[in-house]
Design an enzyme around this catalytic site. Structure first.
Site, PDB file in Angstrom:
ATOM      1  N   TYR A  29      36.423  27.410  49.992  1.00 55.24           N
ATOM      2  CA  TYR A  29      36.034  27.902  48.666  1.00 55.24           C
ATOM      3  C   TYR A  29      36.639  27.021  47.572  1.00 55.24           C
ATOM      4  O   TYR A  29      35.949  26.604  46.635  1.00 55.24           O
ATOM      5  CB  TYR A  29      36.463  29.363  48.491  1.00 55.24           C
ATOM      6  CG  TYR A  29      36.233  29.876  47.097  1.00 55.24           C
ATOM      7  CD1 TYR A  29      34.945  30.170  46.651  1.00 55.24           C
ATOM      8  CD2 TYR A  29      37.297  30.030  46.203  1.00 55.24           C
ATOM      9  CE1 TYR A  29      34.713  30.599  45.348  1.00 55.24           C
ATOM     10  CE2 TYR A  29      37.074  30.463  44.907  1.00 55.24           C
ATOM     11  CZ  TYR A  29      35.781  30.751  44.487  1.00 55.24           C
ATOM     12  OH  TYR A  29      35.565  31.163  43.188  1.00 55.24           O
ATOM     13  N   GLU A  51      33.311  39.167  40.535  1.00 56.58           N
ATOM     14  CA  GLU A  51      34.504  39.130  39.667  1.00 56.58           C
ATOM     15  C   GLU A  51      34.853  40.538  39.194  1.00 56.58           C
ATOM     16  O   GLU A  51      36.028  40.897  39.084  1.00 56.58           O
ATOM     17  CB  GLU A  51      34.286  38.196  38.467  1.00 56.58           C
ATOM     18  CG  GLU A  51      34.263  36.714  38.820  1.00 56.58           C
ATOM     19  CD  GLU A  51      35.607  36.146  39.257  1.00 56.58           C
ATOM     20  OE1 GLU A  51      36.627  36.859  39.199  1.00 56.58           O
ATOM     21  OE2 GLU A  51      35.636  34.985  39.674  1.00 56.58           O
ATOM     22  N   TRP A  59      41.282  37.725  44.517  1.00 55.41           N
ATOM     23  CA  TRP A  59      39.997  37.077  44.780  1.00 55.41           C
ATOM     24  C   TRP A  59      39.833  36.823  46.282  1.00 55.41           C
ATOM     25  O   TRP A  59      38.722  36.882  46.807  1.00 55.41           O
ATOM     26  CB  TRP A  59      39.891  35.765  43.998  1.00 55.41           C
ATOM     27  CG  TRP A  59      38.595  35.061  44.266  1.00 55.41           C
ATOM     28  CD1 TRP A  59      38.420  33.878  44.909  1.00 55.41           C
ATOM     29  CD2 TRP A  59      37.283  35.515  43.917  1.00 55.41           C
ATOM     30  NE1 TRP A  59      37.080  33.568  44.985  1.00 55.41           N
ATOM     31  CE2 TRP A  59      36.362  34.557  44.383  1.00 55.41           C
ATOM     32  CE3 TRP A  59      36.798  36.649  43.251  1.00 55.41           C
ATOM     33  CZ2 TRP A  59      34.986  34.685  44.211  1.00 55.41           C
ATOM     34  CZ3 TRP A  59      35.430  36.787  43.081  1.00 55.41           C
ATOM     35  CH2 TRP A  59      34.535  35.817  43.559  1.00 55.41           C
TER      36      TRP A  59
END
Length: 199
Positions: A29, A51, A59
């Site tokens: 990522y 988000e 995250w």
């Protein structure tokens, strides 16, 4: 038999931002997505929902569930999500592949409706959201993780306008994380191999 110990050349490991852990999912990522400018409306919508789902969590937690979200939320098709009813909400609340928070699930439906209105008003969500930084990525120069701000005047303005348009889970901190993830800002630290910017 010749030994294959010559593979112990770990000096080639590239320098990455301090927040990246050892999970290949997170490394991938960081290396290929975070900070890369996104101009595709579907991807921008997916990121907005994810988000919002991150609020109060990490995250990394959301990233681990991203595939589950894609399956549960019709590949983040805003038109389909905007039509979700209470029965669908209950179905999602029972799905362990996503974060089962009723307010976050309901906000995804609300945000899908708002997203479609923004698309209609601006021609694309991309045209709308990138205006907050003048249409071009901002390249920052942070030395350490602690130098990176949680919010900026641009994320404040984005948050204020999104809230005015009815979006949920779009506080300024969430908006700044969104700007980082969508490549609106490049916040790779200066000691990171990806600092120079992404194509």
């Amino acid at each position: 038999m010749a030994s294959t110990k010559s593979t112990v050349t770990n000096t080639s490991t590239p320098a990455r931002c301090a927040w990246v852990n050892e999970d290949p999912l997170y490394i991938d990522y960081h290396d290929h997505e975070w900070g890369v400018p996104i101009h595709d409306d579907r991807k921008l919508f997916e990121l907005l929902i994810l988000e919002g789902a991150q609020a109060g969590l990490s995250w990394y937690t959301v990233l681990q569930k991203r595939e589950g979200y894609r399956e549960a939320f019709d590949s983040f098709d805003p038109e389909k999500i905007a039509a979700y009813d209470e029965e669908k909400v209950e179905e999602l609340m029972a799905n362990p592949a996503i974060i089962r928070n009723r307010l976050k699930i309901q906000s995804a439906i609300t945000n899908a409706k708002c997203f479609l209105k923004v698309q209609a008003a601006f021609g694309s969500f991309d045209a709308y959201i990138w205006q907050f930084i003048g249409g071009e990525p901002v390249h920052n120069h942070w030395r350490t993780k602690s130098d990176v701000p949680a919010t900026t005047p641009q994320s404040d303005a984005m948050s204020k306008d999104l809230k005015k348009r009815g979006f949920k889970f779009v506080g300024s901190t969430i908006c700044y994380a969104y700007m980082q993830a969508s490549g609106m800002v490049n916040d790779h630290s200066m000691d990171c191999n990806w600092y120079a910017g992404k194509e």
